[in-house]
Write a protein that holds these residues in place. Sequence first.
Motif, PDB file in Angstrom:
ATOM      1  N   PRO A 199       0.832  -1.212   0.000  1.00 36.02           N
ATOM      2  CA  PRO A 199       0.000   0.000   0.000  1.00 36.02           C
ATOM      3  C   PRO A 199       0.863   1.256   0.000  1.00 36.02           C
ATOM      4  CG  PRO A 199       0.011  -0.998   2.175  1.00 36.02           C
ATOM      5  CD  PRO A 199       0.713  -1.957   1.272  1.00 36.02           C
ATOM      6  N   PRO A 200       0.361   2.341  -0.546  1.00 34.89           N
ATOM      7  CA  PRO A 200       1.115   3.596  -0.536  1.00 34.89           C
ATOM      8  C   PRO A 200       1.125   4.214   0.865  1.00 34.89           C
ATOM      9  CG  PRO A 200      -1.057   3.954  -1.446  1.00 34.89           C
ATOM     10  CD  PRO A 200      -0.939   2.474  -1.214  1.00 34.89           C
ATOM     11  N   ALA A 201       1.949   5.214   1.040  1.00 31.49           N
ATOM     12  CA  ALA A 201       1.985   5.947   2.309  1.00 31.49           C
ATOM     13  C   ALA A 201       0.732   6.813   2.437  1.00 31.49           C
ATOM     14  CB  ALA A 201       3.232   6.810   2.374  1.00 31.49           C
ATOM     15  N   PRO A 202       0.195   6.974   3.639  1.00 34.05           N
ATOM     16  CA  PRO A 202      -1.016   7.790   3.822  1.00 34.05           C
ATOM     17  C   PRO A 202      -0.684   9.279   3.787  1.00 34.05           C
ATOM     18  CG  PRO A 202      -0.260   6.976   5.932  1.00 34.05           C
ATOM     19  CD  PRO A 202       0.636   6.348   4.898  1.00 34.05           C
ATOM     20  N   PRO A 203      -1.672  10.120   3.565  1.00 34.11           N
ATOM     21  CA  PRO A 203      -1.458  11.566   3.741  1.00 34.11           C
ATOM     22  C   PRO A 203      -1.258  11.868   5.231  1.00 34.11           C
ATOM     23  CG  PRO A 203      -3.771  11.109   3.318  1.00 34.11           C
ATOM     24  CD  PRO A 203      -3.047   9.808   3.177  1.00 34.11           C
ATOM     25  N   SER A 204      -0.837  13.073   5.518  1.00 35.33           N
ATOM     26  CA  SER A 204      -0.548  13.420   6.915  1.00 35.33           C
ATOM     27  C   SER A 204      -1.102  14.797   7.247  1.00 35.33           C
ATOM     28  CB  SER A 204       0.964  13.385   7.170  1.00 35.33           C
ATOM     29  OG  SER A 204       1.629  14.292   6.299  1.00 35.33           O
ATOM     30  N   ASP A 205      -1.057  15.102   8.551  1.00 43.12           N
ATOM     31  CA  ASP A 205      -1.471  16.414   9.057  1.00 43.12           C
ATOM     32  C   ASP A 205      -2.864  16.805   8.595  1.00 43.12           C
ATOM     33  OD1 ASP A 205       1.002  16.487  10.230  1.00 43.12           O
ATOM     34  OD2 ASP A 205       1.871  17.901   8.797  1.00 43.12           O
ATOM     35  N   LEU A 206      -3.818  15.881   8.695  1.00 45.26           N
ATOM     36  CA  LEU A 206      -5.205  16.188   8.356  1.00 45.26           C
ATOM     37  C   LEU A 206      -5.756  17.231   9.339  1.00 45.26           C
ATOM     38  CD1 LEU A 206      -7.821  15.617   6.756  1.00 45.26           C
ATOM     39  CD2 LEU A 206      -8.283  13.763   8.404  1.00 45.26           C
ATOM     40  N   ALA A 207      -6.395  18.232   8.776  1.00 42.81           N
ATOM     41  CA  ALA A 207      -7.020  19.280   9.601  1.00 42.81           C
ATOM     42  C   ALA A 207      -8.439  19.511   9.098  1.00 42.81           C
ATOM     43  CB  ALA A 207      -6.212  20.572   9.519  1.00 42.81           C
ATOM     44  N   ALA A 208      -9.359  19.925  10.019  1.00 41.61           N
ATOM     45  CA  ALA A 208     -10.763  20.124   9.655  1.00 41.61           C
ATOM     46  C   ALA A 208     -11.264  21.430  10.266  1.00 41.61           C
ATOM     47  CB  ALA A 208     -11.602  18.956  10.147  1.00 41.61           C
ATOM     48  N   ILE A 209     -12.043  22.175   9.465  1.00 44.08           N
ATOM     49  CA  ILE A 209     -12.662  23.417   9.936  1.00 44.08           C
ATOM     50  C   ILE A 209     -14.161  23.299   9.691  1.00 44.08           C
ATOM     51  CG2 ILE A 209     -12.794  25.916   9.659  1.00 44.08           C
ATOM     52  CD1 ILE A 209      -9.933  25.850   8.585  1.00 44.08           C
ATOM     53  N   PRO A 210     -14.965  23.185  10.778  1.00 45.07           N
ATOM     54  CA  PRO A 210     -16.416  23.057  10.600  1.00 45.07           C
ATOM     55  C   PRO A 210     -17.077  24.432  10.484  1.00 45.07           C
ATOM     56  CG  PRO A 210     -15.864  22.801  12.908  1.00 45.07           C
ATOM     57  CD  PRO A 210     -14.566  23.003  12.190  1.00 45.07           C
ATOM     58  N   SER A 211     -18.195  24.440   9.806  1.00 45.85           N
ATOM     59  CA  SER A 211     -19.074  25.616   9.758  1.00 45.85           C
ATOM     60  C   SER A 211     -20.488  25.091   9.587  1.00 45.85           C
ATOM     61  CB  SER A 211     -18.666  26.562   8.608  1.00 45.85           C
ATOM     62  OG  SER A 211     -18.751  25.891   7.368  1.00 45.85           O
ATOM     63  N   ARG A 212     -21.475  25.977   9.504  1.00 45.20           N
ATOM     64  CA  ARG A 212     -22.856  25.522   9.444  1.00 45.20           C
ATOM     65  C   ARG A 212     -23.083  24.680   8.173  1.00 45.20           C
ATOM     66  NH1 ARG A 212     -27.188  26.871  12.238  1.00 45.20           N
ATOM     67  NH2 ARG A 212     -26.061  28.628  13.176  1.00 45.20           N
ATOM     68  N   GLY A 213     -23.397  23.425   8.359  1.00 46.48           N
ATOM     69  CA  GLY A 213     -23.739  22.528   7.261  1.00 46.48           C
ATOM     70  C   GLY A 213     -22.572  21.976   6.457  1.00 46.48           C
ATOM     71  N   GLU A 214     -21.303  22.301   6.842  1.00 48.52           N
ATOM     72  CA  GLU A 214     -20.192  21.750   6.069  1.00 48.52           C
ATOM     73  C   GLU A 214     -18.915  21.694   6.898  1.00 48.52           C
ATOM     74  OE1 GLU A 214     -19.965  24.435   2.749  1.00 48.52           O
ATOM     75  OE2 GLU A 214     -18.388  25.626   3.703  1.00 48.52           O
ATOM     76  N   VAL A 215     -17.969  20.872   6.384  1.00 48.56           N
ATOM     77  CA  VAL A 215     -16.656  20.735   7.028  1.00 48.56           C
ATOM     78  C   VAL A 215     -15.597  20.829   5.922  1.00 48.56           C
ATOM     79  CG1 VAL A 215     -15.112  19.262   8.365  1.00 48.56           C
ATOM     80  CG2 VAL A 215     -17.576  19.272   8.869  1.00 48.56           C
ATOM     81  N   LYS A 246      -1.571  17.170   4.145  1.00 45.97           N
ATOM     82  CA  LYS A 246      -0.329  17.136   3.382  1.00 45.97           C
ATOM     83  C   LYS A 246      -0.341  15.906   2.479  1.00 45.97           C
ATOM     84  CE  LYS A 246       2.735  19.705   6.456  1.00 45.97           C
ATOM     85  NZ  LYS A 246       3.989  19.664   7.269  1.00 45.97           N
ATOM     86  N   PRO A 247       0.163  16.019   1.244  1.00 46.02           N
ATOM     87  CA  PRO A 247       0.062  14.901   0.298  1.00 46.02           C
ATOM     88  C   PRO A 247       0.910  13.701   0.708  1.00 46.02           C
ATOM     89  CG  PRO A 247       1.442  16.622  -0.602  1.00 46.02           C
ATOM     90  CD  PRO A 247       0.830  17.186   0.651  1.00 46.02           C
ATOM     91  N   SER A 248       0.513  12.553   0.214  1.00 48.45           N
ATOM     92  CA  SER A 248       1.306  11.339   0.404  1.00 48.45           C
ATOM     93  C   SER A 248       2.593  11.435  -0.409  1.00 48.45           C
ATOM     94  CB  SER A 248       0.507  10.121  -0.050  1.00 48.45           C
ATOM     95  OG  SER A 248       1.337   8.985  -0.172  1.00 48.45           O
ATOM     96  N   PRO A 249       3.712  10.915   0.103  1.00 49.71           N
ATOM     97  CA  PRO A 249       4.956  10.912  -0.690  1.00 49.71           C
ATOM     98  C   PRO A 249       4.979   9.814  -1.766  1.00 49.71           C
ATOM     99  CG  PRO A 249       5.327   9.907   1.450  1.00 49.71           C
ATOM    100  CD  PRO A 249       3.923  10.436   1.476  1.00 49.71           C
ATOM    101  N   ALA A 250       3.930   8.980  -1.826  1.00 47.70           N
ATOM    102  CA  ALA A 250       3.900   7.895  -2.811  1.00 47.70           C
ATOM    103  C   ALA A 250       3.931   8.462  -4.228  1.00 47.70           C
ATOM    104  CB  ALA A 250       2.664   7.034  -2.616  1.00 47.70           C
TER     105      ALA A 250
END
Length: 357
Positions: free
Chosen positions: A265-281, A286-290
């Motif tokens: 399997p390839p390497a996973p992405p990293s440093d996932l971040a999320a910003i919520p707002s009304r009705g959406e996220v 950061k991209p995978s190095p694969a």
Amino acid sequence: MTRRRARHAAVVGVALLALAACGKRGNPVAPQLRAPRAVTDLSATARHDGIELAWTLPRRRVDNTRLFDPGVARLYRTEDTGAGEPRSAMLVKDRIPGYTEIATFPLSDPAGTERDRIVHTDQRDLTFGRRYTYVVITTDTRGHVSGPSSRASVTFIAAPAPPTAVRAEAGDAEVRLAWQPPARLVDGTPVTGRLAYEIWRTPDPTAAPAPVGRTAPGETSFVDRGMANDVTYHYSVRAIRTEGAATGTSAASVVATATPAKTTPPAPPSDLAAIPSRGEVRLSWKPSPAPDAAAYVIYRAAPGRSLTRIGSVRPPATTFVDRNVPPGRYRYVVTTQDASTRANESAPSNEVMVTVP
């Protein structure tokens, strides 16, 4: 002018004309320099059905000029018990004394296309245990004859039957082969001693296979590494018997096929971040190095629920907006999917938790 002077003048004139003609034609070339070069790579290999001879045809003459008019190649053979040196080969009146001519090969077809290499199997009155020595000569269409090739000698021994139960198992950029050894030789006698094996491969079932490896005596498996993934390869195995300096090679086994495929399997992405707002996220990572990353897959789960795939984006994109999200708490992860036919998927990125108002 007296008669004697007239005769002298005529002789001188003829001589001058001859010299002038010679000057126009250049120096004559000795016939032996116009002959084709001798074959230098004649080989002889004992097979299950005879002795295979192979050689490359010369394309130049002894004087290094181009051979534009190849004629024929003649193959000669002599045999003995194998004691001492094989019979010497000398060209005498366009023949090899002590050798028998067993085959003649035209060196161009009716359309004028020249041959580069000759492969011929001698099956003529062969006896197990006898040594056979071969030489070849070539000619041009004007009758110039090359010197004899280097001699090629082989003792003809009974070859093994082909290996059986050949199996090919695909891996990541490799194929693992295994087989069962033959129990008998082609003359019906049992195999004694350990056999070596030669592995032949082609990616095209209509093309001639080529040898890609040879095992040590007694080994009945082989790993073919460095293969292209998602390409189907066709394999056969030949058993090789050795007795002293003599060898005998079996016919090819039944063909086995395998298609290597990427399984890592390839390497996973990293440093996932999320910003919520009304009705959406809004998600970013950061991209995978694969090097063969083909997609990023986004997963979401409500508390106490399993992660569910909700979408994907193709690189170089590294953001995703999850819309129409009901209020509540959610967790997200992102994976990398590669470009292989199996579409291998990475482990998940870091997990983020958000609350949608």
